[in-house]
Scaffold this active site. Structure first.
Site, mmCIF file in Angstrom:
data_model
loop_
_atom_site.group_PDB
_atom_site.id
_atom_site.type_symbol
_atom_site.label_atom_id
_atom_site.label_comp_id
_atom_site.label_asym_id
_atom_site.label_seq_id
_atom_site.Cartn_x
_atom_site.Cartn_y
_atom_site.Cartn_z
ATOM 1 N N HIS A 123 0.886 -1.128 0.086
ATOM 2 C CA HIS A 123 -0.020 0.008 -0.028
ATOM 3 C C HIS A 123 0.909 1.159 -0.082
ATOM 4 O O HIS A 123 0.585 2.273 -0.238
ATOM 5 C CB HIS A 123 -0.863 0.149 1.288
ATOM 6 C CG HIS A 123 -0.459 0.399 2.566
ATOM 7 N ND1 HIS A 123 -0.161 -0.708 3.574
ATOM 8 C CD2 HIS A 123 0.123 1.296 3.201
ATOM 9 C CE1 HIS A 123 0.472 -0.463 4.633
ATOM 10 N NE2 HIS A 123 0.390 0.972 4.283
ATOM 11 N N ASP A 153 0.194 -7.603 1.579
ATOM 12 C CA ASP A 153 0.640 -6.404 1.540
ATOM 13 C C ASP A 153 2.025 -6.079 1.621
ATOM 14 O O ASP A 153 2.479 -4.950 2.383
ATOM 15 C CB ASP A 153 -0.111 -5.691 2.764
ATOM 16 C CG ASP A 153 -0.149 -3.973 2.679
ATOM 17 O OD1 ASP A 153 -0.092 -3.515 1.487
ATOM 18 O OD2 ASP A 153 -0.300 -3.270 3.712
ATOM 19 N N GLY A 233 3.134 6.323 8.341
ATOM 20 C CA GLY A 233 4.547 6.599 7.861
ATOM 21 C C GLY A 233 5.455 5.470 8.389
ATOM 22 O O GLY A 233 6.301 5.297 7.787
ATOM 23 N N SER A 235 4.587 2.652 7.942
ATOM 24 C CA SER A 235 4.407 1.343 7.298
ATOM 25 C C SER A 235 5.565 0.893 6.222
ATOM 26 O O SER A 235 6.172 1.872 5.624
ATOM 27 C CB SER A 235 3.221 1.542 6.195
ATOM 28 O OG SER A 235 1.841 1.792 6.928
ATOM 29 N N GLY A 291 -6.748 -25.361 -1.024
ATOM 30 C CA GLY A 291 -7.960 -25.386 -1.518
ATOM 31 C C GLY A 291 -8.754 -25.932 -0.508
ATOM 32 O O GLY A 291 -9.705 -26.847 -0.807
ATOM 33 N N THR A 293 -11.777 -24.666 2.588
ATOM 34 C CA THR A 293 -12.406 -23.423 3.580
ATOM 35 C C THR A 293 -12.288 -23.984 5.039
ATOM 36 O O THR A 293 -12.617 -25.044 5.338
ATOM 37 C CB THR A 293 -13.932 -23.335 3.259
ATOM 38 O OG1 THR A 293 -13.882 -23.085 1.588
ATOM 39 C CG2 THR A 293 -14.336 -22.359 3.901
#
Length: 489
Positions: A123, A153, A233, A235, A291, A293
């Site tokens: 980000h 991220d 900042g 990050s 694969g 859940t």
């Protein structure tokens, strides 16, 4: 004689009273004394043990001096754009199109290689046209984005420099709750800020990345939580142990105000190192998939499903191309261990699998109706293959971020047009980034060349070279006048 003694006593008493009154009302000033000591007197100190096992005062100065030169400031800039408004502007013909100035954001990064490779958050550099890196010594360089991974991220950028100070990864699995750590970064553009705290928790999933690609949430969240002060900042900055080893990349804060409130979160180094290796070597992340859940076991699930364990990751379903299902795992199995690592939550399972690539084999232990069963599972990619995934080679026109549809003769006649294609959907891409074009816009020309179909539009765009100016001419059904949108390939 008696009279003389009385007079003498009165004189003495009067002298004493006079002297006392003078001292009271006219007290002479005392000299000011300032003391200097070689150390700071303290009553309580934090203690730790040195390499020899001796108890010594806790001191962060050595590690701060070691790590701060390897933490950089990153500034990302999106260039200005000249666009037309989303709404119909009656003054546009008089004043011209709107001109938006460049937008900027900033964050931190950690040098992980002497040759200029830097890890930061996705980000921090997402959608940036220009990325600038400022080193500890205030030198500034343009950076190239090597690769990004929105699921964690994380991102890797590179500057063309050598012999740079860098930090080495350490095993985040060996870190412990209560361990001292330092957070290093550039909060509020305050360069090289160091804060101290402890590891408050591990394996935190705070649902902040939220990566849903239509097949469920693909984000990998298993953060190290710390009470070291982390602010905007920070990050992309470093979370290090007292040896100066890189334990994680600071990513998020939990705060009602947007500033530090006691909770900060970092991506563990064991995830970071794998992502970084993939981005540098392959250009994209090689992610293995079970694969499945899953959900974390809790007291309610124990009752509903009559489970025999109170911790673990409950399998509630399988994807279409599931390596776990192919290997023999079943619904209602509770994953309690992967290789030799206990699995207590779904976040722990996601983290462990996220560290591996397609083709890797994991020994997965599940609790199945009270009995433990260990099953070898070979991970696959999302396509059900074990081969290396190459970076997407997107066609040029795909970078526009639009879905187009052909128009029938009836619609064209109603609009008094002879040709054109309509923007059905507008996603992330050059058009949404550099123009204010709206969904529903009917493209009639590309650089004055008529467009009769989506296929024809794609063929025209394919011929455009990088940096070439493209002008889309067309109209809207609700405002039938000619508009022009310009951008560069």
């Amino acid at each position: 004689m008696k009279r003389f003694s009385a007079l003498l006593a009165a004189a003495i008493l009067g002298s004493l009273l006079t002297l006392g009154a003078y001292q009271y009302f006219f007290k002479p000033e005392q000299p000011v004394t300032v003391q200097y000591v070689s150390g700071t007197p303290i009553s309580r100190i934090a203690l730790t043990k040195d390499e020899s096992g001796n108890t010594v005062p806790l001191d962060f100065t050595a590690v701060a001096e070691k790590v701060t030169p390897a933490v950089v400031h990153i500034k990302s800039t999106q260039k200005s754009k000249t666009t037309q408004p989303q709404y119909v502007d009656p003054f546009r013909d008089f004043f011209g199109p709107r001109n938006f100035g460049p937008s900027q954001s900033s964050g931190s990064g950690v040098i992980i290689n002497a040759n200029g490779y830097i890890v930061t958050n996705n980000h921090v550099v997402q959608d940036a046209d220009v990325v600038e890196v400022t080193l500890f010594d205030n030198r500034t360089f343009k950076a190239e984005v090597i690769g990004t991974d929105p699921d964690t991220d994380l991102a890797v950028v590179k500057i063309n420099q050598s012999n740079l100070p860098f930090l080495s990864f350490v095993d985040s699995d060996q870190s412990k709750v209560g361990e001292w750590v330092l957070a290093v970064g550039n909060p509020f553009n305050l360069n090289s800020t160091v804060t101290a705290g402890i590891i408050s928790a591990k394996g935190r999933n705070i649902d902040i990345i939220n990566r849903n690609n239509g097949e469920g949430n693909t984000a990998i969240e298993s953060f190290i939580q710390t009470d070291a002060a982390i602010n905007p900042g920070n990050s992309g900055g470093a979370l290090v142990n007292l040896g100066g080893g890189l334990l994680g990349i600071n990513t998020a804060i939990a705060s009602p105000t947007g500033a530090y409130s006691g909770y900060g979160f970092a991506v563990p180094s064991n995830i970071v190192s794998k992502i970084v290796e993939d981005l540098i070597k392959y250009g994209t992340v090689q992610r293995g998939w079970l694969g499945v859940t899953i959900t974390s076991v809790n007291s309610q699930l124990v009752k509903e499903h009559e489970l025999e364990v109170t911790e673990g990751a409950l399998i509630t379903g399988f994807a279409e191309k599931s390596s776990a299902k192919d290997a023999g795992l079943k619904e209602q199995d509770v994953v309690v261990k992967i290789d030799n690592t206990p699995i207590k939550t779904s976040a722990a399972l996601i983290e462990m699998v996220g560290r591996h690539r397609p083709g890797d084999k994991l020994m997965i232990t599940v609790n199945r109706k009270g009995k433990e069963v260990t099953v070898p599972v070979v991970l696959k990619n999302r396509d059900g293959e074990v081969s290396v995934i190459k970076p997407e080679d997107k066609p040029v026109y795909a970078t526009l971020g639009v879905t187009l549809e052909d128009l029938d003769a009836k619609t064209l006649k109603q609009l008094d047009l002879t040709n054109g294609v309509r923007i059905k959907a507008l996603g992330n891409g050059k058009l949404s980034k550099y123009t204010d074009i709206r969904e529903g816009f009917i493209i009639t020309k590309v650089n004055d060349e008529p467009v009769k179909s989506v296929k024809e539009f794609n063929e025209i765009i394919k011929k455009k070279k990088a940096g070439e100016l493209v002008i889309l001419t067309g109209t809207y059904e609700d405002f039938p006048r000619e508009f022009n949108y310009a951008f560069r390939m």
